[in-house]
Scaffold this motif. Structure first.
Motif, mmCIF file in Angstrom:
data_model
loop_
_atom_site.group_PDB
_atom_site.id
_atom_site.type_symbol
_atom_site.label_atom_id
_atom_site.label_comp_id
_atom_site.label_asym_id
_atom_site.label_seq_id
_atom_site.Cartn_x
_atom_site.Cartn_y
_atom_site.Cartn_z
ATOM 1 N N ARG A 294 10.865 1.841 -8.324
ATOM 2 C CA ARG A 294 10.865 2.812 -7.034
ATOM 3 C C ARG A 294 9.794 3.909 -7.680
ATOM 4 N NH1 ARG A 294 15.514 6.507 -5.125
ATOM 5 N NH2 ARG A 294 14.666 7.579 -6.770
ATOM 6 N N ASP A 295 9.750 4.430 -8.647
ATOM 7 C CA ASP A 295 8.763 5.194 -9.018
ATOM 8 C C ASP A 295 7.311 4.929 -8.997
ATOM 9 O OD1 ASP A 295 10.694 7.119 -9.817
ATOM 10 O OD2 ASP A 295 10.213 7.052 -11.912
ATOM 11 N N VAL A 296 7.049 3.657 -9.398
ATOM 12 C CA VAL A 296 5.763 2.825 -9.452
ATOM 13 C C VAL A 296 5.458 2.857 -7.902
ATOM 14 C CG1 VAL A 296 4.345 1.147 -9.957
ATOM 15 C CG2 VAL A 296 6.270 1.889 -11.384
ATOM 16 N N PHE A 297 6.397 2.477 -7.140
ATOM 17 C CA PHE A 297 5.997 2.309 -5.669
ATOM 18 C C PHE A 297 5.641 3.674 -4.920
ATOM 19 C CE2 PHE A 297 8.289 -1.776 -5.596
ATOM 20 C CZ PHE A 297 7.200 -2.699 -5.076
ATOM 21 N N GLU A 298 6.387 4.637 -4.989
ATOM 22 C CA GLU A 298 6.087 5.846 -4.691
ATOM 23 C C GLU A 298 4.552 6.298 -5.184
ATOM 24 O OE1 GLU A 298 8.933 8.289 -6.099
ATOM 25 O OE2 GLU A 298 10.622 8.116 -4.368
ATOM 26 N N ARG A 299 4.292 5.934 -6.505
ATOM 27 C CA ARG A 299 2.940 6.439 -7.067
ATOM 28 C C ARG A 299 1.892 5.745 -5.965
ATOM 29 N NH1 ARG A 299 0.199 6.266 -12.276
ATOM 30 N NH2 ARG A 299 -1.188 8.029 -11.992
ATOM 31 N N ASN B 225 2.053 4.348 -3.189
ATOM 32 C CA ASN B 225 2.195 4.710 -1.933
ATOM 33 C C ASN B 225 1.315 6.054 -1.516
ATOM 34 O OD1 ASN B 225 2.769 4.717 0.943
ATOM 35 N ND2 ASN B 225 4.514 6.043 0.372
ATOM 36 N N TYR B 226 1.546 7.150 -2.681
ATOM 37 C CA TYR B 226 0.870 8.340 -2.744
ATOM 38 C C TYR B 226 -0.633 8.285 -2.757
ATOM 39 C CZ TYR B 226 -0.747 12.868 -4.138
ATOM 40 O OH TYR B 226 -1.224 14.172 -4.250
ATOM 41 N N LEU B 227 -1.142 7.211 -3.739
ATOM 42 C CA LEU B 227 -2.598 6.953 -4.037
ATOM 43 C C LEU B 227 -3.124 6.297 -3.036
ATOM 44 C CD1 LEU B 227 -2.313 6.044 -7.924
ATOM 45 C CD2 LEU B 227 -3.501 8.051 -6.835
ATOM 46 N N TYR B 228 -2.485 5.384 -2.385
ATOM 47 C CA TYR B 228 -2.986 4.477 -1.105
ATOM 48 C C TYR B 228 -3.154 5.337 0.238
ATOM 49 C CZ TYR B 228 -3.323 0.909 2.270
ATOM 50 O OH TYR B 228 -3.933 0.009 3.427
ATOM 51 N N GLN B 229 -2.192 6.304 0.120
ATOM 52 C CA GLN B 229 -2.580 7.454 1.343
ATOM 53 C C GLN B 229 -3.681 8.294 0.968
ATOM 54 O OE1 GLN B 229 0.903 9.631 2.747
ATOM 55 N NE2 GLN B 229 2.103 7.777 2.174
ATOM 56 N N LEU B 230 -3.947 8.742 -0.049
ATOM 57 C CA LEU B 230 -5.056 9.391 -0.451
ATOM 58 C C LEU B 230 -6.208 8.633 -0.328
ATOM 59 C CD1 LEU B 230 -4.280 11.179 -3.890
ATOM 60 C CD2 LEU B 230 -4.939 12.319 -1.906
ATOM 61 N N SER B 231 -6.408 7.506 -0.517
ATOM 62 C CA SER B 231 -7.438 6.647 -0.204
ATOM 63 C C SER B 231 -7.939 6.373 1.243
ATOM 64 C CB SER B 231 -7.308 5.174 -0.953
ATOM 65 O OG SER B 231 -8.180 4.289 -0.465
ATOM 66 N N GLN B 232 -6.653 6.492 1.964
ATOM 67 C CA GLN B 232 -6.642 6.044 3.439
ATOM 68 C C GLN B 232 -7.413 7.459 3.888
ATOM 69 O OE1 GLN B 232 -2.774 5.372 4.852
ATOM 70 N NE2 GLN B 232 -3.653 3.794 6.336
ATOM 71 N N ALA C 111 -12.163 7.652 -2.027
ATOM 72 C CA ALA C 111 -11.242 6.942 -1.694
ATOM 73 C C ALA C 111 -11.432 5.444 -2.298
ATOM 74 C CB ALA C 111 -11.663 6.299 -0.200
ATOM 75 N N ALA C 112 -12.442 4.994 -2.834
ATOM 76 C CA ALA C 112 -12.723 3.684 -3.886
ATOM 77 C C ALA C 112 -11.943 4.166 -4.931
ATOM 78 C CB ALA C 112 -13.967 3.523 -4.114
ATOM 79 N N TYR C 113 -11.899 5.120 -5.741
ATOM 80 C CA TYR C 113 -11.415 5.642 -6.976
ATOM 81 C C TYR C 113 -9.831 5.594 -6.661
ATOM 82 C CZ TYR C 113 -9.646 8.600 -10.653
ATOM 83 O OH TYR C 113 -9.004 9.108 -11.985
#
Ligand code: ZN
Length: 111
Positions: A17-22, A24-31, A41-43
């Protein structure tokens, strides 16, 4: 015995779950940065892919198809990518990245 088994499953659930949260957070930042700062965003998108590979977690198809395979840029239809429909092989969507020029084909399945 039963108690022991539930403890293990709980532990593994929390760890992933920790990894999924991370992710999710990074994916939202990319978005979030996809239009104003595509390099950032690519980073973040690259981090999402490397974390999922390291932790052996499968990303959903919708996430995988929104990240470029070449430059890891986030796909925004009409801005960082364009999609063409091709009739060959029972229909394919061809997504082309505007940053690196790499194109990817996805099959169109009947629903
Ligand atoms: Zn690209």
């Amino acid at each position: 015995m039963v108690q022991h088994e539930t403890n293990i499953s709980k532990e593994t659930f929390i760890r992933s779950r920790d990894v999924f949260e991370r992710i999710n957070y990074l994916y939202q930042l990319s978005q979030y940065w996809s239009v104003t700062n595509p390099n950032l965003a690519a980073y973040y998108a690259k981090l999402v892919i490397s974390i999922s590979k390291k932790s052996v977690l499968r990303l959903d198809n919708s996430i995988k198809r929104s990240i470029c395979k070449g430059c890891h840029g986030y796909f925004v239809e009409g801005k960082t990518t364009y999609t063409i429909y091709k009739k060959e092989h029972r229909g394919q969507l061809v997504k082309t990245c505007k940053r690196c020029g790499i194109s990817k084909r996805y099959p169109v399945t009947k629903s």
